[in-house]
Structures are given as C-alpha cells and as structure tokens.
Write an enzyme that holds these catalytic residues in place. Structure first.
Site, PDB file in Angstrom:
ATOM      1  N   PHE A  33       0.863  -1.188   0.000  1.00  0.00           N
ATOM      2  CA  PHE A  33       0.000   0.000   0.000  1.00  0.00           C
ATOM      3  C   PHE A  33       0.893   1.229   0.000  1.00  0.00           C
ATOM      4  O   PHE A  33       1.766   1.373   0.852  1.00  0.00           O
ATOM      5  CB  PHE A  33      -0.909   0.025   1.235  1.00  0.00           C
ATOM      6  CG  PHE A  33      -1.811   1.227   1.268  1.00  0.00           C
ATOM      7  CD1 PHE A  33      -2.991   1.246   0.530  1.00  0.00           C
ATOM      8  CD2 PHE A  33      -1.470   2.360   1.999  1.00  0.00           C
ATOM      9  CE1 PHE A  33      -3.817   2.374   0.540  1.00  0.00           C
ATOM     10  CE2 PHE A  33      -2.291   3.487   2.004  1.00  0.00           C
ATOM     11  CZ  PHE A  33      -3.463   3.479   1.270  1.00  0.00           C
ATOM     12  N   ASP A  63       9.413   2.382   0.837  1.00  0.00           N
ATOM     13  CA  ASP A  63       8.319   3.139   1.429  1.00  0.00           C
ATOM     14  C   ASP A  63       8.336   2.841   2.927  1.00  0.00           C
ATOM     15  O   ASP A  63       7.881   1.788   3.372  1.00  0.00           O
ATOM     16  CB  ASP A  63       6.988   2.697   0.791  1.00  0.00           C
ATOM     17  CG  ASP A  63       5.793   3.398   1.420  1.00  0.00           C
ATOM     18  OD1 ASP A  63       5.966   4.058   2.462  1.00  0.00           O
ATOM     19  OD2 ASP A  63       4.683   3.265   0.864  1.00  0.00           O
ATOM     20  N   LYS A  83       3.873   9.872   8.291  1.00  0.00           N
ATOM     21  CA  LYS A  83       3.245   9.398   9.535  1.00  0.00           C
ATOM     22  C   LYS A  83       3.979   9.823  10.813  1.00  0.00           C
ATOM     23  O   LYS A  83       3.810  10.937  11.288  1.00  0.00           O
ATOM     24  CB  LYS A  83       3.096   7.876   9.478  1.00  0.00           C
ATOM     25  CG  LYS A  83       1.956   7.446   8.540  1.00  0.00           C
ATOM     26  CD  LYS A  83       1.619   5.998   8.719  1.00  0.00           C
ATOM     27  CE  LYS A  83       0.548   5.483   7.800  1.00  0.00           C
ATOM     28  NZ  LYS A  83      -0.802   5.652   8.277  1.00  0.00           N
TER      29      LYS A  83
HETATM   30  C1  LIG Z   1       3.284   2.246   3.660  1.00  0.00           C
HETATM   31  C2  LIG Z   1       2.390   3.414   3.409  1.00  0.00           C
HETATM   32  N1  LIG Z   1       2.667   4.237   2.385  1.00  0.00           N
HETATM   33  C3  LIG Z   1       1.902   5.306   2.126  1.00  0.00           C
HETATM   34  C4  LIG Z   1       0.791   5.586   2.879  1.00  0.00           C
HETATM   35  C5  LIG Z   1      -0.059   6.789   2.569  1.00  0.00           C
HETATM   36  O1  LIG Z   1       0.157   7.751   3.535  1.00  0.00           O
HETATM   37  P1  LIG Z   1      -0.878   8.987   3.689  1.00  0.00           P
HETATM   38  O2  LIG Z   1      -2.142   8.418   4.210  1.00  0.00           O
HETATM   39  O3  LIG Z   1      -0.187   9.900   4.667  1.00  0.00           O
HETATM   40  O4  LIG Z   1      -1.011   9.590   2.340  1.00  0.00           O
HETATM   41  C6  LIG Z   1       0.455   4.753   3.946  1.00  0.00           C
HETATM   42  C7  LIG Z   1      -0.752   5.009   4.756  1.00  0.00           C
HETATM   43  O5  LIG Z   1      -1.261   4.177   5.443  1.00  0.00           O
HETATM   44  C8  LIG Z   1       1.283   3.633   4.214  1.00  0.00           C
HETATM   45  O6  LIG Z   1       0.995   2.807   5.227  1.00  0.00           O
END
Ligand SMILES: Cc1ncc(COP(=O)(O)O)c(C=O)c1O
Length: 399
Positions: A134, A219, A248
C-alpha cells in the site's frame, strides 16, 4: 454520540465512526462522553511519542508564536536542520519535504522518472512493486498499489507498474527487466496485514538492482521513525537504498512527509522539477524536530524493540490459548498484528467496548500499534482486555 452533521456534511469515504475523540495524553484517548481508551492505533502509526507529549506541545506552541508558514520561496532554518538530521540517520543524500505519505511516494515515482534521463537508465520506465503493498491514495501512489479494493473505480491509472509477490526473489528476478527503472517496497507491509520483507529477500533485491541498474526505493511511511525497533525498517537487513519515503510518525501528528534521495542522485531534482506550497513549513519541521528529540532523549527506538518483545510474547501466548480464533502473530518492534481465523470486526468492536483501540488490516488481521513509549503496565492491561474479550467470544462461539 456522533453528531448527525457528521454524515450530513462529510463525504462518505470512511466507514461510519462510532467514537467521537476529543482528547489524548500519552497512550490514552478520551471520547466526548469522557470514556477512556488505551490507544494501540497511534492514529495509524503516527503518534509514535504518544499524544500531546509535553516537549512536543511546548516546541510546537513556541513555533506557532514565531513563524508558521512562509513557503519554499525562502530558506527555512528548521527545514535545513531537519534535512541534515534525517540524512545523518538515513545516509549521505538530500531531502525534499511534503505533507503526507502518498505525496512522499509521488516524489519517489517522480524521482524514478527523472533518473531515467540518466545515460545508464535511458529507456527504462517501469517500477516494480510488491503485491499486497500500500503506497497511498493519490493517482500515482495508487498506481503503485496492487490491491483491487483500493484501485476499483479509479482506473485507468498510471502505466508502467508491475507487481510481484513479497519475499519471492525469483518473481522479482523474472520481472526486473531492461525496462525497469526502480523497485519500490515496504520493509513491513502495514495496510496489507503486517507482512515483513525478510532480510535475504531485501539483500537479494539490492543485488538485483545493482546488477541490472535499477533504483532500490523503500516506502517507510508506516514502518519508519523507530516503529520496528530500528529507525527505519529496512536498516535491519543492512541494505543501502537509493530513495526512501517517510511521513506518519515523523511529525508526531502534525502532517509532514519527506523523501530522501541518495548522494549519487542528489542533483536530479532541478529548480521547477517538483514543489509544494506547504512542504517543510517551519511548523511541520518544528514538530518533526520535537519527535526526533524525544525519540533520542528517551531511547525510543530501543524501547520499541523491548516493548515489542513484551507485546509479541503476550499476543503469542493468546494465539496458544485461543487456537480456534487466532492464527498467528506477525511483525516486529511495535508494528505487530494478530491474524484471525475469521473476520476481525467483532473482536475490534468488543475490544473498543472494553477500552482498547486497535486497527484492522488486510488478511483478517488486527494491528497493535501503540506509541513507542507505551508502558509495560499498559501493554499488560491491553493483553488482559484482549484475553477477556477473546474468552467471551470463544464461549459465544462454542454455544
Ligand atoms: C506504507 C504506506 N505508504 C503510504 C501511505 C499513505 O500515507 P498517507 O495516508 O499519509 O497519504 C500509507 C498510509 O497508510 C502507508 O501505510
């Protein structure tokens, strides 16, 4: 009680909430009826130093009295200092600040596009990502997200993304061809249900990327900022990426995202190639400094490892006690999940009724993501609530 205005004035993209949260302190949250909850969600891996840590609140309040925003038309001392601090923790390279995890991944995708102008990378355009990953909800980040449940309704998405199963090096080997400019993975898949990329897989991936001249990008939006017991999740495998996305936990609740690009690629972004109005504002950077100060001063990366072992042991004991309900515990540090043998909605609801907040994830799993400075007695309390709720679910099931 949730105000009827919630439904009336907010779009229906989230499941209907059952709690109205008004206050937080440390590992605790309170709702508008003054009910107290143990928060093992941390706002989905965000409040890594707990709610309203006094040092964070003090620093952010002070910053609000001097300068909140001025845009990237000007150099922002707190931003420069944050970039220096993060590159010290990640490796020689440069930072670009944005506002969210999806935006940080958009930055990585744009980086891969810019890198493909390099003579060694010419003609390459594909990005290889892991199934079940994700990366966010914007159209680029969504294109890098394989699951149909997120993509549905938004296709056609960006071209040029390919998918292979996490930890299946042979599949990545087969798909990483002459057109592949980059590989992008989470070191621990969060939304997908807490699946760890194992060390040999990440080391093999690094070797493949070096041999075939592709970029290795992580990521670390959910697994970063100490959550796994390392500052960044991939660091356990001892690999050296070309780019890393953060968000986050970095701001401790104040929105900030960032991406790091290794020294070798530090010049690919040129004036005008990317930008954001809010990214790296004095306020956001002050919040991030406060988070990093608390993590350093209180030794919270190590605390995540140690507290994670206590929580993991307790959850593992519960899987032994309730084999008909629970399958296994996954993850490390304080990025843990219990996979259930059935839909976890009932368990999540009953835990909430009994004062413990947890968050669901893919594959029938429930994530336990307390702040890194959670106390051992709070972990014990959470385990006791979980055990009691599982006991009553079990007896209900056997009736
Ligand atoms: C691994 C990862 N990447 C990207 C995101 C997207 O982050 P945001 O909700 O701050 O756009 C998330 C959100 O849960 C995530 O867990």
């Amino acid at each position: 009680m949730i105000s009827p205005d919630h439904k009336k004035f907010l779009l229906g993209n989230y499941a209907s909430p059952v709690l109205e949260i008004v206050r937080g302190e440390g590992t605790r949250l309170w709702d508008s009826e003054e009910r107290e909850f143990l928060d093992f969600t941390s706002g989905i891996a965000v409040t890594n130093i707990g709610h309203c840590h006094p040092q964070w609140t003090e620093k952010v309040s002070r910053q609000a009295q001097s300068l909140v925003h001025c845009s990237n038309l000007y150099s922002i001392p707190e931003q420069v200092r944050l970039a220096k601090r993060l590159t010290t923790a990640i490796g020689p390279g440069k930072m670009l600040f944005c506002n969210s995890g999806a935006e940080a991944n958009e930055g990585l995708i744009k980086f891969a596009r810019l890198a493909s102008e390099n003579p060694n990378f010419q003609g390459k355009h594909k990005i290889l990502v892991a199934d079940n990953g994700f990366h966010g909800r914007t159209m680029g980040a969504l294109s890098a997200t394989a699951s149909q449940k997120y993509r549905q309704g938004f296709e056609p998405l960006l071209d040029g993304f390919e998918f292979a199963p996490l930890n299946d090096l042979d599949s990545f080997d087969r798909k990483l061809d002459d057109e592949t400019v980059a590989v992008l993975v989470e070191s621990i898949q969060g939304e997908g249900g807490i699946h760890e990329a194992d060390d040999p897989f990440l080391q093999g991936l690094e070797k493949l990327c070096r041999e075939r001249k592709a970029l290795l990008m992580f990521d670390e939006v959910q697994s970063g900022i100490g959550r796994t017991g390392d500052f960044l999740g991939y660091q356990k495998a001892g690999v050296c990426p070309d780019a890393v996305a953060l968000a986050k936990g970095l701001g401790g609740g104040f929105p900030i995202g960032a991406f790091w690009i290794s020294e070798q690629w530090g010049e690919v972004f040129k004036p005008g190639s990317h930008g954001t109005t809010f990214g790296g504002s004095p306020m956001a950077c002050a919040a991030a400094h406060a988070v990093l100060d608390v993590i350093e001063n209180e030794g919270l990366v190590l605390a995540a490892k140690e507290n994670g072992l206590v929580l993991r042991d307790g959850l593992t004991r519960l899987t032994g006690l309730f084999p008909d309900l629970l399958e296994e515990v996954r993850g490390r540090g304080l990025m843990l999940a219990v996979a259930m043998k059935k839909d976890p909605a009932e368990l999540i609801g009953s835990l909430r009724e009994n004062g413990l907040l947890v968050v669901g994830a893919g594959g029938n799993s429930i994530r336990f993501l307390p702040p890194l400075n959670v106390r051992v007695n709070e972990i014990e309390q959470a385990l006791k609530i979980t055990e009691d709720v599982l006991s009553s679910l079990q007896s209900k099931q056997s009736k």
